[in-house]
Write a protein that holds these residues in place. Structure first.
Motif, PDB file in Angstrom:
ATOM      1  N   ARG A  80     -49.660 -29.825   9.470  1.00 30.96           N
ATOM      2  CA  ARG A  80     -50.337 -29.414   7.942  1.00 30.96           C
ATOM      3  C   ARG A  80     -49.358 -28.384   7.376  1.00 30.96           C
ATOM      4  NH1 ARG A  80     -54.745 -25.840  10.031  1.00 30.96           N
ATOM      5  NH2 ARG A  80     -54.815 -25.464   7.877  1.00 30.96           N
ATOM      6  N   GLY A  81     -48.267 -28.006   8.028  1.00 24.56           N
ATOM      7  CA  GLY A  81     -47.511 -27.176   7.255  1.00 24.56           C
ATOM      8  C   GLY A  81     -46.928 -27.594   5.830  1.00 24.56           C
ATOM      9  N   PRO A  82     -46.326 -28.910   6.123  1.00 27.00           N
ATOM     10  CA  PRO A  82     -45.589 -29.435   4.686  1.00 27.00           C
ATOM     11  C   PRO A  82     -46.732 -29.638   3.709  1.00 27.00           C
ATOM     12  CG  PRO A  82     -44.648 -30.529   6.682  1.00 27.00           C
ATOM     13  CD  PRO A  82     -45.882 -29.506   7.140  1.00 27.00           C
ATOM     14  N   LEU A  83     -47.830 -29.892   4.166  1.00 24.77           N
ATOM     15  CA  LEU A  83     -48.726 -30.235   3.002  1.00 24.77           C
ATOM     16  C   LEU A  83     -49.420 -29.048   2.396  1.00 24.77           C
ATOM     17  CD1 LEU A  83     -51.468 -32.671   5.010  1.00 24.77           C
ATOM     18  CD2 LEU A  83     -49.549 -33.247   3.180  1.00 24.77           C
ATOM     19  N   GLU A  84     -49.321 -27.858   3.268  1.00 27.42           N
ATOM     20  CA  GLU A  84     -49.548 -26.531   2.482  1.00 27.42           C
ATOM     21  C   GLU A  84     -48.535 -26.159   1.716  1.00 27.42           C
ATOM     22  OE1 GLU A  84     -50.319 -23.958   5.825  1.00 27.42           O
ATOM     23  OE2 GLU A  84     -52.299 -24.790   6.059  1.00 27.42           O
ATOM     24  N   ARG A  85     -47.200 -26.617   1.819  1.00 25.93           N
ATOM     25  CA  ARG A  85     -46.128 -26.190   0.860  1.00 25.93           C
ATOM     26  C   ARG A  85     -46.429 -27.014  -0.343  1.00 25.93           C
ATOM     27  NH1 ARG A  85     -42.785 -26.725   5.406  1.00 25.93           N
ATOM     28  NH2 ARG A  85     -41.736 -28.623   4.545  1.00 25.93           N
TER      29      ARG A  85
ATOM     30  N   MET B 128     -49.297 -28.099  -1.598  1.00 26.61           N
ATOM     31  CA  MET B 128     -50.582 -27.444  -2.344  1.00 26.61           C
ATOM     32  C   MET B 128     -50.045 -25.999  -2.933  1.00 26.61           C
ATOM     33  SD  MET B 128     -53.696 -28.475   0.021  1.00 26.61           S
ATOM     34  CE  MET B 128     -53.279 -27.903   1.582  1.00 26.61           C
ATOM     35  N   ALA B 129     -49.057 -25.584  -2.336  1.00 28.13           N
ATOM     36  CA  ALA B 129     -48.618 -24.230  -3.114  1.00 28.13           C
ATOM     37  C   ALA B 129     -47.909 -24.305  -4.419  1.00 28.13           C
ATOM     38  CB  ALA B 129     -47.658 -23.451  -2.011  1.00 28.13           C
ATOM     39  N   ASP B 130     -47.602 -25.178  -4.894  1.00 35.74           N
ATOM     40  CA  ASP B 130     -46.849 -25.325  -6.336  1.00 35.74           C
ATOM     41  C   ASP B 130     -48.140 -25.859  -7.110  1.00 35.74           C
ATOM     42  OD1 ASP B 130     -44.279 -24.602  -5.554  1.00 35.74           O
ATOM     43  OD2 ASP B 130     -44.034 -26.629  -4.674  1.00 35.74           O
ATOM     44  N   PRO B 131     -48.107 -25.339  -8.194  1.00 37.94           N
ATOM     45  CA  PRO B 131     -48.915 -25.660  -9.217  1.00 37.94           C
ATOM     46  C   PRO B 131     -48.705 -27.233  -9.823  1.00 37.94           C
ATOM     47  CG  PRO B 131     -48.588 -23.382  -9.943  1.00 37.94           C
ATOM     48  CD  PRO B 131     -47.576 -23.967  -8.699  1.00 37.94           C
ATOM     49  N   VAL B 132     -49.728 -27.998 -10.096  1.00 37.67           N
ATOM     50  CA  VAL B 132     -49.477 -29.396 -10.293  1.00 37.67           C
ATOM     51  C   VAL B 132     -48.824 -29.403 -11.892  1.00 37.67           C
ATOM     52  CG1 VAL B 132     -50.635 -31.625 -11.070  1.00 37.67           C
ATOM     53  CG2 VAL B 132     -51.289 -30.320  -8.988  1.00 37.67           C
ATOM     54  N   THR B 133     -49.197 -28.452 -12.799  1.00 33.37           N
ATOM     55  CA  THR B 133     -48.657 -28.204 -14.038  1.00 33.37           C
ATOM     56  C   THR B 133     -47.145 -28.164 -14.104  1.00 33.37           C
ATOM     57  OG1 THR B 133     -49.518 -26.209 -14.112  1.00 33.37           O
ATOM     58  CG2 THR B 133     -50.859 -28.182 -15.132  1.00 33.37           C
ATOM     59  N   THR B 134     -46.559 -27.319 -13.015  1.00 32.53           N
ATOM     60  CA  THR B 134     -45.279 -27.092 -12.712  1.00 32.53           C
ATOM     61  C   THR B 134     -44.384 -28.274 -12.436  1.00 32.53           C
ATOM     62  OG1 THR B 134     -45.729 -24.647 -12.305  1.00 32.53           O
ATOM     63  CG2 THR B 134     -43.420 -25.517 -11.881  1.00 32.53           C
TER      64      THR B 134
END
Length: 615
Positions: free
Chosen positions: A580-585, A587-593
């Protein structure tokens, strides 16, 4: 639009497209239209029957859906149409307020219809009947009578729309189940039988040198899986919507056993775990067709229901669909914003031009955009609407010359409704040719005494204004939207995958929430391919680099689903917790960025590697 595309779409103007049989729907719609008109004629007030026909559009919603779902959708459509007419009646005499209400209704109805996958005719008729109700009251009709007549027409349409279920109560579910069985058999037959011959990785360019979603890849395993997944989703949706008839549920569960075994075998092959997770198979006992009521060799005859884990992969809950559609950025919100801008501009322009039927301009602007799709598809829809209206106005002029009255008018209006329903899925431009005189006939009954020439002129001007505003907004907004929308939907896949992995890590796969998580992931995987295709069509250069990322996510999602169904892999709780670690990374970045596709894909690959560490 390129020259080849222009030529292709030009040919569609007169070409009849393939379509499922429409006779049952067309006949029901014609009968539903004829009933209030006949009652009005018998009572000596045919114009009241034409006003009641506003509620008849209820019959077009969920027309071929299973019984329980159809009953709910048609009831909600009836309430919506009656409520829209009531809003139109309340705002009569206040043109600016009317335009504002039309815009709000157009946006809200488009959001709900698209988010919940209501399908055609979508939100258009809610805007149309609001305008007609407003016009009728403006010309002297009593508000209560317009609303009451609309409600009466809606009730009669609901009854007629449900009548065919007395003869064939589960036809829709049976057809969907048969389609799922065939698609799943084809997919299962394509899954490698030898553990030493693993299935291709759909995200590996070495195994797919031309990752073009438009290529002819019917024989490819990925295409077979997509066909089976979509067919299973539609079948479970139909069977669930129809009240889960036991006979069809049993057939579909057998088919899903085969699908789940094939998916888990693919997961097992990639993980190096025995890819026949369902135990040994007695081929002589099991080698029968799914539709005969027996199981195929892929499924152990002794498999218990626990291995299927009650995962009916049908429609997610309405709350989930509405919440996800309301998260910016999303395709649905982009469509709603375009509808809002286009209808506002169209209404203001028509008001400034002193058009007597401002609602027409708003309706046509909404009609071009209210179902979304690629820019090319929506542009063609606008062109078809314009050309169809021009020819339809000529037919309306001829109809006026014939001046049908009484029972002849009843026959003509019901006949036009019949023809519209026969044509609307075959050729939209030809359907509009008939829709135009039909709508004008009903509209003139709501506003008696209007000049025919002014009505025709207004219809022409409002069509041009509405379509022009829609196309202007369509091509002037959202230039970067395809890339952002694709990444936003990829985020939905990531979130859905992560929720299922949390369940795997906790060993909690039997809870109701876990079942919903798998259903939602399955739905997002199906939608992901659709969103990617539309995004590529609108902006291939910008979206292209993200297409492999989307395919990698899809492969990961199916791997995780397969792990849920694999009796050994689903017990690797610690491995899924680490993954799950990489998935959380991500999700940490906003989609609009803006973030490079390669970076996102690298995180996806890391998740896969952690899952693959099960080897």
């Amino acid at each position: 639009m390129s020259s080849p595309s222009l030529r292709r779409h030009t040919r569609t103007i007169l070409r009849l497209n393939p379509s499922p049989p429409r006779w049952p729907v067309a006949v029901k719609a014609a009968v539903a239209m004829a009933v209030p008109l006949s009652i009005g004629q018998l009572a000596g007030h045919l114009s009241l029957g034409l006003v009641a026909s506003l509620g008849v559009f209820t019959i077009l919603y969920g027309a071929t859906a299973p019984d329980r779902f159809r009953a709910r959708v048609m009831a909600l459509a009836a309430l919506g149409l009656t409520g829209a007419v009531a809003l139109g009646a309340m705002t009569a005499g206040h043109p600016v307020v009317t335009v504002a209400v039309l815009v709000v209704v157009a946006m809200l109805a488009a959001f709900v219809c698209v988010a919940l996958k209501v399908g055609p005719p979508g939100s258009y008729f809610f805007v149309l009947v609001l305008g007609v109700g407003n016009l009728a009251v403006t010309h002297g009709a009593a508000p209560w009578s317009v609303v009451a007549l609309t409600a009466a027409g809606a009730v009669s349409a609901w009854v007629i729309g449900m009548a065919d279920l007395l003869v064939a109560p589960h036809r829709a579910e049976e057809r969907a189940t048969e389609a799922a069985e065939g698609a799943i058999r084809a997919f299962a037959a394509g899954v490698p039988q030898d553990p030493a011959d693993p299935a291709p990785d759909p995200a590996d360019p070495a195994q797919d040198p031309d990752p073009d979603p438009g290529k002819d890849d019917d024989g490819d395993l990925e295409a077979l899986r997509a066909n089976a997944s979509g067919a299973l989703h539609r079948a479970w949706t139909a069977v669930t919507d129809g009240g889960r008839p036991p006979r069809l549920v049993e057939r579909l569960e057998r088919a899903q056993l085969i699908y789940a075994a094939a998916i888990s075998r693919l997961a097992g092959a990639r993980l190096g775990v025995e890819p026949r997770p369902w135990g040994s198979v007695d081929d002589e006992a099991a080698d029968h067709d799914v539709r005969s009521g027996e199981q195929e060799p892929l499924v152990d005859a002794a498999v218990d229901a626990e291995q299927l884990r009650d995962t009916a992969l049908g429609r997610p809950g309405a709350g989930y669909l509405l919440r996800e559609a309301a998260r910016w950025p999303s395709e649905v919100l982009l469509m709603v914003l375009r509808v809002g801008l286009a209808t506002t501009f169209a209404g203001l322009v028509a008001h400034v031009l002193h058009q007597g039927h401002v609602y027409w301009a708003v309706c046509f602007a909404a009609l071009v955009l209210h179902q979304g799709g690629t820019r090319e598809v929506q542009t063609v829809r606008g062109v078809h609407r314009t050309l169809g209206t021009l020819v339809g106005l000529l037919i309306f002029a001829g109809l006026l010359a014939l001046d049908p009255q009484g029972w002849w008018l009843v026959v003509v209006v019901a006949g036009m409704q019949l023809v519209v329903e026969l044509l609307v899925t075959r050729n939209y431009a030809l359907a509009v040719v008939v829709i135009t005189p039909l709508a004008l006939t009903i509209g003139m009954a709501s506003a008696p005494g209007e000049s025919v020439s002014s009505v025709v002129a207004d219809r022409l001007v409002d069509t041009l204004v509405g379509v022009a505003c829609a196309l202007l907004v369509l091509w002037a907004t959202g230039r970067r939207a395809p890339e952002i929308v694709l990444r936003a939907h990829a985020r939905r896949v990531v979130v859905a995958t992560e929720r299922v992995m949390v369940d795997l890590a906790a060993g909690a796969l039997e809870t109701r929430d876990a079942l919903d998580h798998r259903r939602n992931l399955y739905y997002e995987l199906l939608e992901s391919d659709v969103v990617a295709r539309r995004a590529l069509a609108d902006s291939r250069d910008a979206v292209g680099p993200y297409h492999r990322m989307e395919r990698s996510l899809a492969a990961l999602g199916y791997l995780v689903l397969g792990a849920c169904w694999h009796p050994d892999i689903r017990r690797a709780h610690e491995a899924f917790d680490r993954a799950r670690g990489p998935l959380e990374r991500i999700m940490a970045d906003p989609v609009t960025t803006p973030r490079p596709a390669e970076a996102i894909e690298r995180d996806v690959r890391e998740v896969e590697e952690l899952v693959l560490s099960l080897r």
